[in-house]
Enzyme design. Structure first.
Site, PDB file in Angstrom:
ATOM      1  N   GLU A 254       0.822  -1.220   0.000  1.00 20.35           N
ATOM      2  CA  GLU A 254       0.000   0.000   0.000  1.00 20.35           C
ATOM      3  C   GLU A 254       0.848   1.258   0.000  1.00 20.35           C
ATOM      4  O   GLU A 254       0.413   2.302  -0.469  1.00 20.35           O
ATOM      5  CB  GLU A 254      -0.924   0.026   1.233  1.00 20.35           C
ATOM      6  CG  GLU A 254      -2.256  -0.639   1.003  1.00 20.35           C
ATOM      7  CD  GLU A 254      -3.271  -0.375   2.109  1.00 20.35           C
ATOM      8  OE1 GLU A 254      -2.891   0.125   3.193  1.00 20.35           O
ATOM      9  OE2 GLU A 254      -4.453  -0.678   1.909  1.00 20.35           O
TER      10      GLU A 254
ATOM     11  N   HIS B  59       8.923 -26.651  -1.274  1.00 13.93           N
ATOM     12  CA  HIS B  59       8.362 -27.809  -1.979  1.00 13.93           C
ATOM     13  C   HIS B  59       7.237 -27.393  -2.925  1.00 13.93           C
ATOM     14  O   HIS B  59       6.477 -28.229  -3.394  1.00 13.93           O
ATOM     15  CB  HIS B  59       7.869 -28.840  -0.952  1.00 13.93           C
ATOM     16  CG  HIS B  59       8.998 -29.362  -0.110  1.00 13.93           C
ATOM     17  ND1 HIS B  59       9.572 -30.600  -0.306  1.00 13.93           N
ATOM     18  CD2 HIS B  59       9.698 -28.777   0.888  1.00 13.93           C
ATOM     19  CE1 HIS B  59      10.559 -30.763   0.553  1.00 13.93           C
ATOM     20  NE2 HIS B  59      10.664 -29.671   1.288  1.00 13.93           N
TER      21      HIS B  59
ATOM     22  N   LYS C 179     -14.093  -0.435  -4.278  1.00 17.48           N
ATOM     23  CA  LYS C 179     -15.225  -0.059  -3.409  1.00 17.48           C
ATOM     24  C   LYS C 179     -16.285   0.655  -4.226  1.00 17.48           C
ATOM     25  O   LYS C 179     -17.476   0.398  -4.081  1.00 17.48           O
ATOM     26  CB  LYS C 179     -14.749   0.863  -2.275  1.00 17.48           C
ATOM     27  CG  LYS C 179     -13.852   0.186  -1.271  1.00 17.48           C
ATOM     28  CD  LYS C 179     -13.496   1.156  -0.144  1.00 17.48           C
ATOM     29  CE  LYS C 179     -12.373   0.606   0.706  1.00 17.48           C
ATOM     30  NZ  LYS C 179     -11.817   1.589   1.618  1.00 17.48           N
TER      31      LYS C 179
HETATM   32  O1  PA5 Z   1      -3.706   1.051   5.444  1.00 17.31           O
HETATM   33  C1  PA5 Z   1      -4.851   1.432   5.515  1.00 17.31           C
HETATM   34  O2  PA5 Z   1      -5.112   2.563   5.930  1.00 17.31           O
HETATM   35  C2  PA5 Z   1      -6.033   0.544   5.112  1.00 17.31           C
HETATM   36  O3  PA5 Z   1      -5.665  -0.684   4.652  1.00 17.31           O
HETATM   37  C3  PA5 Z   1      -6.951   0.380   6.291  1.00 17.31           C
HETATM   38  O4  PA5 Z   1      -6.192  -0.160   7.343  1.00 17.31           O
HETATM   39  C4  PA5 Z   1      -8.132  -0.516   6.048  1.00 17.31           C
HETATM   40  O5  PA5 Z   1      -8.780  -0.174   4.869  1.00 17.31           O
HETATM   41  C5  PA5 Z   1      -9.099  -0.439   7.198  1.00 17.31           C
HETATM   42  O6  PA5 Z   1      -9.628   0.841   7.315  1.00 17.31           O
HETATM   43  P1  PA5 Z   1     -10.500   1.304   8.568  1.00 17.31           P
HETATM   44  O7  PA5 Z   1      -9.658   1.164   9.784  1.00 17.31           O
HETATM   45  O8  PA5 Z   1     -10.875   2.723   8.297  1.00 17.31           O
HETATM   46  O9  PA5 Z   1     -11.710   0.399   8.640  1.00 17.31           O
END
Ligand code: PA5
Length: 448
Positions: free
Chosen positions: A289, A310, A424
């Site tokens: 990310e 393996h 989304k």
């Molecule tokens: O790194 C990030 O910010 C995202 O992956 C969030 O952790 C994830 O989408 C969860 O979001 P939230 O805590 O708002 O539910």
């Protein structure tokens, strides 16, 4: 006292030592920019000073809440996705018995997870398991509106209220969310849940050393003060005063960027310790990310060795040469199990009799590294003295700091994730969410 170390010798020959050293100025200035909050994404740098800024009383509040849930619950469900659960699961799995859920004499509740997928069968099975069990919920969502955890929380909140009554359920639910905004904050205030705050300047994937990770880890019975102490140590060892040659986060960031420039587009994080599987999952989110944007970034992959030797071992040894490997090597096992001698020796293993299993594992590790380097795969080694809270704290902060530096060297903003919105939008359009009418029309045309 020992600390986590890095070895990059086995990348030389693919890239040069001088090329790594040439990053010194850029890596140190990226580190400085993170610490002084002058870089891209500087509104999301709350994690940088987090270890040294957590107060004793903040830790005690987390521990006290964990103690209450431990006393009251057989099972605690941690609801969250991405950064809201991966760090906690990584640490809990690394420190727990591999057969934790089968243990009869427990000091702490079983921690299970929900809201990290939209699996209907998963949810049915979890709800069945929780029937007639005393359970609690830690619901973690910074935004409070993430679909996966929101669905899971609806279901499990209803179940808990039915099983325990509304009043008791309110005491068995803890919410970790934004200080003021969002659906979860509103609900928590209405219902009077115990809450912890995810600060505005800490993104999900950098939040494991905040209550997001610390509360579940404490509920599982682990020492969060030691975890934070390890992170504090690494915060100091990667501070501005530390030279490039001593700053292992800067060295890791520089080496992987140079490997990337030389055509190594995929980094495989490997371990020889089955308990580290979720550390790799956490790492993949952190790096994926943070760096995968603007059509660039190393693809973070992972394997568990020797298991995956393996299966994926074939690809790593002889597939396309676009990979490098980073191995987390745990120096010392916690227990001692030796290979027994056998009179018949049908399997031919008596040459190993009396040797510790870990000695065999270490030779597999060394043999694999040499084979992969010979096969054209550069190798970075991260040496962890042993698996305990302290070194996991060091490891987490090491990777976080390296990720920040690495993303800045790549010239991206390591603290946003604009790309996660695309699916989304389509999902909401397909589900005809109010407000998505135009998108629904468009997507229905596309799938006709
Ligand atoms: O790194 C990030 O910010 C995202 O992956 C969030 O952790 C994830 O989408 C969860 O979001 P939230 O805590 O708002 O539910």
């Amino acid at each position: 006292m020992k600390h986590i170390q890095i070895s990059i010798d086995k990348t030389f020959g693919f890239i040069s030592e001088d090329a790594v050293k040439s990053y010194e100025k850029a890596a140190l200035s990226a580190n400085k920019a993170l610490i002084e909050a002058t870089c891209k994404g500087n509104d999301f740098l709350g994690w940088v000073g987090l270890p040294t800024s957590i107060t004793k009383s903040e830790l005690q509040e987390v521990e006290e809440t964990a103690r209450l849930l431990r006393e009251e619950c057989e099972v605690v469900v941690v609801i969250g996705i991405g950064g809201s659960y991966l760090g906690a699961k990584a640490v809990i799995d690394a420190l727990s018995s591999s057969f934790d859920w089968l243990q009869k004499e427990r000091k702490a509740p079983v921690v299970v997870y929900a809201g990290q997928n939209i699996g209907e069968d998963y949810m049915y099975e979890l709800q069945s398991l929780l029937q007639n069990k005393k359970f609690g919920i830690v619901v973690i969502s910074k935004s409070g509106t993430t679909t996966e955890p929101a669905i899971a929380f609806r279901l499990l909140k209803d179940q808990l209220e039915k099983q325990q009554g509304k009043e008791s359920a309110q005491k068995l639910i803890v919410a970790i969310t934004d200080k003021q905004r969002g659906a979860l904050r509103t609900l928590a205030t209405q219902e009077g849940y115990k809450t912890f705050v995810i600060e505005d300047n800490i993104g999900g994937r950098y939040s494991v050393l905040s209550p997001v990770g610390l509360l579940p880890i404490a509920i599982a019975g682990f020492d969060i003060e030691k975890l934070v102490a390890g992170a504090v140590e690494m915060e100091k060892n990667t501070s501005e005063e530390v030279a490039f040659s001593e700053n292992i986060s800067a060295i890791y960031a520089a080496t992987r960027n140079e490997l990337y420039k030389s055509g190594k587009k995929i980094e495989i994080l490997a371990n020889f310790h089955p308990k580290l599987h979720y550390v790799s999952e956490w790492w993949k989110q952190l790096y994926g990310e943070s760096e995968g944007k603007e059509n660039k970034g190393i693809f973070p992959a992972s394997v568990d060795f020797t298991t995956d030797l393996h299966s994926m071992g074939q690809w790593i040894q002889e597939g396309e040469r676009t990979i490098f490997e980073t191995v987390i090597s745990v120096e010392k096992s916690n227990y001692n199990v030796q290979v027994p001698a056998n009179d018949e020796n049908l399997d031919g293993l008596n040459f190993l009799a009396g040797k510790r299993i870990d000695e065999v594992n270490k030779m597999a590790e060394l043999g694999t590294m040499l084979a992969h380097v010979d096969g054209g795969v550069p190798n970075i080694k991260i040496l962890v003295p042993e698996l305990n809270e302290f070194y996991l704290g060091e490891l987490i902060y090491f990777f976080e700091k390296a990720c920040g530096i690495s993303g800045l060297l790549l010239d991206v903003n390591p603290f946003n994730q604009p790309g996660v919105e695309a699916y989304k939008k389509n999902m909401f359009a397909l589900l005809e969410k109010p407000g998505y009418e135009e998108a629904t029309k468009e997507i229905q045309q596309r799938i006709k």
